[in-house]
Design an enzyme around this catalytic site. Structure first.
Site, short mmCIF file in Angstrom:
data_model
loop_
_atom_site.label_atom_id
_atom_site.label_comp_id
_atom_site.label_asym_id
_atom_site.label_seq_id
_atom_site.Cartn_x
_atom_site.Cartn_y
_atom_site.Cartn_z
N TRP A 355 0.83 -1.21 0.00
CA TRP A 355 0.00 0.00 0.00
C TRP A 355 0.86 1.26 0.00
CZ3 TRP A 355 -2.11 2.52 4.98
CH2 TRP A 355 -1.19 2.40 6.03
N ASP A 356 2.15 1.07 0.23
CA ASP A 356 3.11 2.17 0.18
C ASP A 356 2.91 2.98 -1.11
OD1 ASP A 356 3.95 0.04 1.84
OD2 ASP A 356 6.01 0.74 1.83
N GLU A 498 0.97 -3.02 12.46
CA GLU A 498 1.24 -4.46 12.36
C GLU A 498 1.66 -5.10 13.69
OE1 GLU A 498 3.95 -4.84 9.06
OE2 GLU A 498 2.31 -4.73 7.62
N LYS A 611 3.08 0.10 16.09
CA LYS A 611 4.25 0.19 15.22
C LYS A 611 4.25 1.53 14.47
CE LYS A 611 6.35 -2.43 11.39
NZ LYS A 611 6.15 -3.54 10.45
N GLN A 612 3.06 1.97 14.02
CA GLN A 612 2.98 3.10 13.10
C GLN A 612 1.59 3.72 13.18
OE1 GLN A 612 3.23 -0.32 10.25
NE2 GLN A 612 2.59 1.26 8.81
C1 BGC Z 1 4.95 -1.62 7.38
C2 BGC Z 1 3.91 -1.66 6.29
C3 BGC Z 1 4.60 -1.36 4.97
C4 BGC Z 1 5.74 -2.33 4.73
C5 BGC Z 1 6.53 -2.00 3.47
C6 BGC Z 1 6.06 -2.60 7.05
O1 BGC Z 1 7.06 -2.53 8.03
O2 BGC Z 1 4.38 -1.95 8.62
O3 BGC Z 1 2.91 -0.70 6.53
O4 BGC Z 1 3.67 -1.47 3.93
O5 BGC Z 1 6.63 -2.24 5.81
O6 BGC Z 1 7.11 -0.76 3.54
#
Ligand code: BGC
Length: 780
Positions: A355-356, A498, A611-612
């Site tokens: 989804w980046d 995540e 995490k984010q």
């Molecule tokens: C993140 C995801 C991201 C992926 C690729 C993961 O560490 O939690 O949101 O899409 O990295 O960058």
């Protein structure tokens, strides 16, 4: 350590950064952040001479291969062409021996050129001047150019130089290629063929070397070597003190996956095409080829011309760094390919797209070069096949997009096993490929965003409606009815955060699924009157009459978590009930993921630690569904519990901080985002640069500091520049017109050469203009 002030060429200030001392233990840093590429291929910037700890990577976009059935498909590491071994008076040249002075390795972003120079004193006391240059052509996507100069300064030397094509490469041990044919034509042109083991993509690499001594071209008799998976030429020469040897190495890279017509023919014709292209490059010569490449980059910088007058000159450099890498990694030439989470700069994430692309990178293209945004969305359109297969395999209907994608029709390619579990010592299972499902509505959102900003009706007719309808159908089939509560739920998912797995009703996932279904309903109704023929042809493949009823019924009854008495929306059903721990040591960590040195993912799952950005991401994407006070209250609740262990996190937080008018915080978070790759951390980029974060840097500036948003189909601007910024100027494309925005402390000025009236919303006020608009800044 990187230096951000142009050390040798002042005209490259804010256009370049330099490694001032070679660091054997942190080679990955410069290899990644200084990597070169042109969207067709990416070349990691390992040094010419070999060192333990170096990673040589050449990736050609879209050439995915699966090593075996136990691994997922990945971008194979093609043969290396960058290594040049040098022997001086019989001794292998290495920076590990002798003494080095005047060392610098620089990435010049303006010309997309890597240079390295230094003076080396051998153990025997001979001083030799070295200079290296390298580029991956933006003009001829198949061309790599390497130049080196060697000048003995005090006494003559015998120089032996070995250079060729080395296919003894792997992806961390996985060998993706069959041994292929190798041949040297006319003692000059090297050609090596390698074919991927499972996808059967042929790679043809052709290379030549040319030499000059003090400006006069010389013909050196090579010693030719062909070994297993490797071929090289060895040249030996005598150089007097003060004499300069210059070597040019030109390389052509072609694959049977190329979209050009020669690639679809047979291997034989691909080989002769490659050889012919090499000879043409030879005729043009390195300097002319570099000039053509430079011109292409000049046009790129002209299109994306940003000006930032900041007290911190690093800020503009950081933005240019982001745009440089976005251009280097994006396959603008081929809509069958996407953008990897590490671009083409390293093995990390195997070249897969996430989804980046849609949420972090696409906005940059939507507002800077919409045709590239379209191509990236077409890649997802081609991915419908894999998405429908994934839905079916999981017992759902419609299109369920893969969390990670490689070749579009492959479907899900997320690996299943990840890092060590500190408690069990086993590998942790990666659940994202099974249950991180928000990607499906993220893609629908991106289609809508692109359409709103570009007005590209043909894209919608050909691809967009179908994507939105079939993703909505997935959600309708995915929802679960809760009889007791009389609501539809989405259980057992991973949201953007995540660190929380198998959660029920992740707010981001539920709201975005709701958005997706409502969007489908809106377009379904709109098409009934605007284009009934198209609707009926889509109906015949997607059974829309039936699906639209389902969307309606389920969108009306989906559970959308609401704020509690404190104004906090629960990230999922249980987040707010979980244990709170002191995160101080992890908040000031020097390496991401340090929490996992103390806890397993299962334990982290039971804590209020993220995490984010998760729910905060929702506030950004569906901005006008949530009140500003609610956003602030949730920011204050969730940010202290967020470790920003994903590079996607800082930019979202910075944009929200701008929305709250907290300029200081917004700038601080912007700086932290810029430092993920470009900052002092020696190992943060070892596996490759962070693509999403680079898109996020652009968003911090344009969506954050300039306050640009597309809301309900209108373009809003609400500048809130950091205190240290005096001027910000940037281009924007909106519904086919180019707007130039210039923001100073006192004024917002917008210029356009569009002859039609442009309608914008500035500080919440609707304005229409042609030509030029000036607006007094509101000081908050
Ligand atoms: C993140 C995801 C991201 C992926 C690729 C993961 O560490 O939690 O949101 O899409 O990295 O960058």
């Amino acid at each position: 350590m990187l230096s951000y002030n142009a050390i040798q060429r002042s005209e490259l200030e804010q256009w370049s950064f330099t490694e001032t001392e070679f660091n054997l233990l942190a080679q990955g840093k410069c290899e990644s952040v200084m990597s070169l590429g042109n969207g067709y291929m990416g070349l990691r910037s390992a040094t010419e001479e070999a060192y333990i700890g170096a990673t040589r990577n050449l990736f050609v976009n879209g050439t995915f291969n699966r090593f075996d059935e136990l691994e997922v498909t990945e971008l194979p590491n093609a043969a290396d062409v960058t290594q040049v071994e040098l022997f001086i008076d019989g001794q292998r040249f290495s920076l590990e021996t002798g003494k080095v002075t005047d060392y610098n390795r620089t990435l010049n972003l303006r010309d997309a050129e890597l240079t390295r120079s230094f003076v080396w004193r051998s153990d025997e006391g001979k001083r030799i001047q070295f200079e290296f240059r390298r580029f991956v052509s933006k003009h001829d996507l198949h061309l790599i150019g390497i130049k080196l100069q060697v000048t003995p300064l005090d006494e003559g030397i015998t120089l032996r130089l070995a250079s060729g094509i080395n296919a003894q490469m792997s992806n961390s041990g996985s060998q993706h290629f069959h041994e292929g044919e190798k041949r040297i034509f006319n003692k000059k042109y090297l050609q090596l063929v390698q074919t991927t083991t499972e996808s059967k993509v042929d790679f043809v690499l052709s290379a030549l070397h040319q030499f000059w001594i003090d400006g006069c071209q010389v013909d050196l008799e090579p010693q030719m070597e062909i070994e297993r998976r490797k071929m090289e030429m060895v040249y030996t020469m005598e150089l007097k003190a003060g004499q300069t040897l210059e070597m040019h190495k030109l390389v052509q890279v072609h694959t049977s996956r190329d979209s050009d017509s020669h690639a679809s023919a047979n291997l034989e014709s691909l080989r002769s095409y490659s050889l012919e292209a090499l000879k043409q490059a030879e005729a043009a010569g390195y300097d002319r080829l570099f000039e053509q490449h430079q011109q292409e980059w000049a046009a790129i910088w002209d299109r994306y011309s940003f000006e930032i007058d900041s007290e911190n000159r690093f800020d503009l450099l950081a933005l240019r760094f982001a745009i440089y890498h976005l251009m280097v990694m994006t396959p603008v030439h081929d809509h069958r390919m996407g953008i990897g989470a590490k671009g083409l700069s390293g093995e990390g994430y195997k070249g897969h797209s996430f989804w980046d692309t849609e949420i972090f990178i696409l906005p940059f293209f939507i507002y800077s070069e919409p045709k590239i945004a379209r191509s990236l969305l077409e890649y997802r359109y081609l991915g419908l096949e894999g998405a429908r297969r994934k839905a079916k395999e999981n017992g759902f209907e419609g299109a369920m997009y893969p969390w990670e994608v490689a070749w579009p029709s492959d479907g899900e390619v997320t690996p299943v096993w990840g890092a060590v579990d500190i408690v069990t010592g086993k590998q942790t299972k990666i659940w994202s490929g099974f249950i991180e499902q928000h990607i499906t509505s993220d893609i629908a959102y991106a289609v809508w965003h692109y359409y709103q900003a570009s007005g590209d009706q043909s894209f919608m007719d050909e691809c967009g409606y179908e994507m939105i309808f079939d993703t909505a159908t997935f959600w309708a089939s995915r929802l679960e009815w809760n009889e007791e509560a009389s609501i539809y739920e989405i259980n057992e998912v991973i949201g953007p955060d995540e660190y929380k797995e198998h959660v029920d009703n992740n707010a981001f996932t539920n709201y975005m699924a709701h958005f997706n279904m409502q969007l489908a309903l809106h377009y379904y109704d709109e098409l009934k009157t605007r284009n009934p023929e198209l609707l009926s042809s889509l109906d015949s493949i997607l059974n829309l009459a039936h699906s639209s009823q389902e969307w309606q019924e389920k969108a009306d009854a989906i559970y959308l978590p609401k704020p509690d008495e404190r104004g906090i929306i629960a990230q999922d059903d249980n987040y707010l009930l979980k244990q709170l721990i002191d995160l101080t040591p992890y908040k000031s960590q020097s390496k991401v993921g340090s929490l996992f040195q103390d806890y397993s993912l299962d334990q982290v799952n039971e804590m209020q630690v993220s995490k984010q950005a998760d729910i905060l991401m929702l506030f950004y994407l569906l901005e006008n569904r949530f009140a500003p006070e609610l956003k602030r209250a949730n920011y204050d609740y969730y940010e202290p519990k967020t470790l920003h262990d994903s590079s996607l996190s800082f930019s979202t937080h910075s944009i929200l901080a701008s929305d709250f008018d907290d300029k200081k915080l917004a700038y601080e978070l912007f700086r932290r985002a810029t430092e993920i790759d470009l900052g002092p951390h020696e190992h943060s980029s070892d596996a490759g640069i962070h693509s999403a974060s680079l898109g996020g840097i652009w968003q911090c500036v344009v969506m954050g500091f300039a306050g640009m948003r597309m809301l309900d189909g209108e373009l809003h601007l609400h500048p809130r520049m950091p205190e240290s910024w005096h001027r910000l100027a940037f281009p924007l494309y909106w519904k086919g017109s180019k707007l130039e925005c210039i923001i100073t402390k006192d004024q917002l000025e917008i210029k356009t050469d569009c002859t039609d009236e442009v309608h914008l919303v500035i500080y919440g006020k609707r304005v229409s203009f042609t030509g030029q608009l000036q607006f007094e800044m509101i000081h908050i």
